[in-house]
Write a protein that holds these residues in place. Structure first.
Motif, PDB file in Angstrom:
ATOM      1  N   SER A   1     -26.383  11.797   0.244  1.00  0.00           N
ATOM      2  CA  SER A   1     -26.755  10.406   0.505  1.00  0.00           C
ATOM      3  C   SER A   1     -26.039   9.875   1.736  1.00  0.00           C
TER       4      SER A   1
ATOM      5  N   TYR B   1     -29.407   7.347  -1.792  1.00  0.00           N
ATOM      6  CA  TYR B   1     -29.937   6.614  -0.657  1.00  0.00           C
ATOM      7  C   TYR B   1     -31.316   6.066  -0.968  1.00  0.00           C
TER       8      TYR B   1
ATOM      9  N   SER C   1     -29.052  12.235  -4.575  1.00  0.00           N
ATOM     10  CA  SER C   1     -29.182  11.248  -3.507  1.00  0.00           C
ATOM     11  C   SER C   1     -29.163   9.858  -4.086  1.00  0.00           C
TER      12      SER C   1
END
Length: 529
Positions: free
Chosen positions: A34, A14, A12
């Motif tokens: 993400s 994000y 990820s």
């Protein structure tokens, strides 16, 4: 979540401010996990990060999604609606707009997923290909067990020594050679087993586990002479005692043989490779060998090994390529370029023969056909090689496969393959057997599918008179294909003459309800006019 995280593959990128909500699942890339910065929708309908799709396409990989399906990456279209939705979600939730993912980290994630996919015993390598759709399926299905080689309904046979078979279908048919054993299998070599080594202490009636223990002692020895005795003994056992091939093909024995395939000592390497060929002859062993990591070693031997080592490496790749589940994996692991080079340049006729047959079986898979055409520009090389009478038959087998995909047809038409093939048929002395002549007609027939260019090129090459002669005097299979080609040349009664229509510019005046061109959407010609 506990554990060391080895089996987790999602990464990820994000990041959001504290207190912000987690983004909806549909806004996350299924591969990176993400928020998507550059969303694209693929042919199968899912939306991904563009870089994720690019990496998967470069690696010829289609990951298994949470719902059990695998996406089709053949078409990529920007998804502006999702991009706008993601930006609005970030604005409303006080979150940063997503940034492009780190390419190195994302590639590692994709490769980790590929490794997990290969290690999963419940997933066959070919399932990735199967789930791409029926267009990915080769035009010929073949079972390679010896009991399946008898005559069956809907097959056409020739009576020549180079016997081949074609299954009629709506797709371009592909001739299939009957050879299922590598040339090197029965060859005598300078490393043949001597009388002294045949007298090694071995109880011929002992079960496979005892033979394995005796072999492992020698194969794992640090002494080169012990290693040499071990691989020669393994070569003898797996050639003279076929029942031992499956019982001896264990992970630890394969690991030991793998370390000796890359040995600097030629006798050790050559006999290790010959033993691998023997083990690969049994169908249950073929996938085991590929999954044990032998393909990169075989590729290296083809690139720089001795002449005899190259013989065995080509033979092993041919034998492994007979297994449907191995075809795509062998192509992904880089075997196509060295096999092409060996087919063209190898000193040994056995190496050239097995390399050609390996290429034939590998190109029964769509992804390998496209790679050979687009990445390795194989068509001009193959057409040049077909001028040699010694190579013509084998080249035609590969060309028939390549002509069954859009990229292959376009490349062959661009390379004047129609004129070349018609010329070969006109000069019958160029063809060393009747089945080679049949395969030449079959290659033309494959080129005619889904191509508006074929008819014009065939007329320029004066193909009609050659095909009429074959229709009168050729074999049953050649006559049938010649007849079908002549129908293509003459056109159907309900089909306009598109050559004259295009030349006259009168296409706009045609009534679309009266004239209808029947096309196979999967085989439509991709050439730009």
């Amino acid at each position: 979540m506990g554990g060391n995280g080895k089996h987790r593959w999602k990464i990820s990128f994000y990041r959001s401010n504290s207190g912000s909500k987690n983004p909806p699942k549909e806004l996350l890339c299924p591969i990176s996990g993400s928020l998507i910065s550059d969303p694209v929708v693929v042919s199968s309908g899912q939306t991904f990060e563009r870089l994720s799709v690019q990496l998967c396409r470069e690696l010829s990989f289609s990951p298994k999604l949470e719902d059990g399906t695998r996406p089709d990456f053949s078409t990529v279209i920007p998804n502006f609606a999702i991009k706008s939705t993601i930006q609005n979600w970030c604005d409303h939730n006080n979150a940063q707009h997503p940034q492009p993912p780190d390419s190195i980290a994302l590639e590692k994630a994709v490769r980790a997923l590929m490794e997990k996919d290969m290690e999963d015993p419940g997933i066959r390598v070919s399932e990735r290909e199967l789930l791409r759709g029926m267009a990915e399926r080769p035009p010929v299905r073949f079972m390679h067990a010896a009991t399946e080689l008898g005559r069956r309904v809907d097959h056409f046979y020739s009576s020549s020594s180079e016997e081949s078979v074609v299954i009629p279908s709506a797709s371009p048919p592909t001739p299939l050679p009957f050879a299922t054993l590598p040339s090197c299998y029965s060859s005598s070599s300078s490393c043949e087993i001597t009388a002294e080594l045949q007298t090694l202490n071995l109880n011929s009636s002992s079960p496979g586990c005892e033979e394995e223990e005796q072999l492992m002692t020698k194969l794992r020895s640090s002494e080169v002479i012990e290693q040499e005795e071990g691989v020669i003994l393994l070569r003898k056992l797996t050639r003279t005692k076929e029942e031992l091939r499956i019982s001896l093909c264990t992970p630890r024995l394969l690991s030991a043989v793998g370390s000796l395939v890359v040995s600097r000592y030629s006798t050790v390497q050559q006999n290790a490779l010959a033993s691998l060929v023997n083990l690969s002859l049994e169908k249950p062993n073929k996938v085991k060998i590929v999954r044990s990591g032998f393909v990169p070693h075989l590729v290296d031997v083809l690139k720089g090994g001795s002449s005899e080592s190259q013989e065995h490496a080509a033979g092993a790749l041919f034998s492994l390529a007979l297994e449907e589940d191995n075809k795509m994996a062998i192509g992904v692991l880089g075997a196509l370029p060295p096999l092409m080079h060996a087919f063209v340049r190898a000193e040994s006729e056995r190496t050239r023969n097995d390399s050609a047959l390996a290429l034939y079986h590998l190109t029964l898979v769509e992804s390998n056909r496209v790679k050979l055409v687009k990445q390795h520009n194989a068509v001009p090389t193959l057409l040049a090689l077909a001028k040699s009478p010694a190579s013509t038959g084998r080249v035609l087998l590969i060309l028939c496969n390549l002509a069954s995909c859009n990229e292959g047809r376009s490349a062959m038409l661009d390379a004047n393959a129609v004129e070349f093939l018609v010329g070969m048929l006109r000069r019958r002395t160029d063809l060393d057997s009747e089945s080679t002549r049949e395969n030449c007609v079959a290659a033309l027939y494959a080129l005619s599918h889904g191509s508006m260019r074929f008819r014009g090129l065939a007329r320029e090459a004066k193909a009609v008179e050659v095909l009429c002669e074959i229709e009168k005097s050729g074999s049953e299979r050649a006559r049938e294909k010649a007849n079908q080609l002549l129908m293509v040349m003459r056109g159907r009664e309900d089909e306009p003459n598109w050559d004259s229509v295009l030349d006259s510019g009168a296409g706009a005046g045609l009534d679309p309800t009266r004239y209808r061109v029947v096309r196979n959407l999967h085989n439509a010609n991709s050439t730009t006019f």
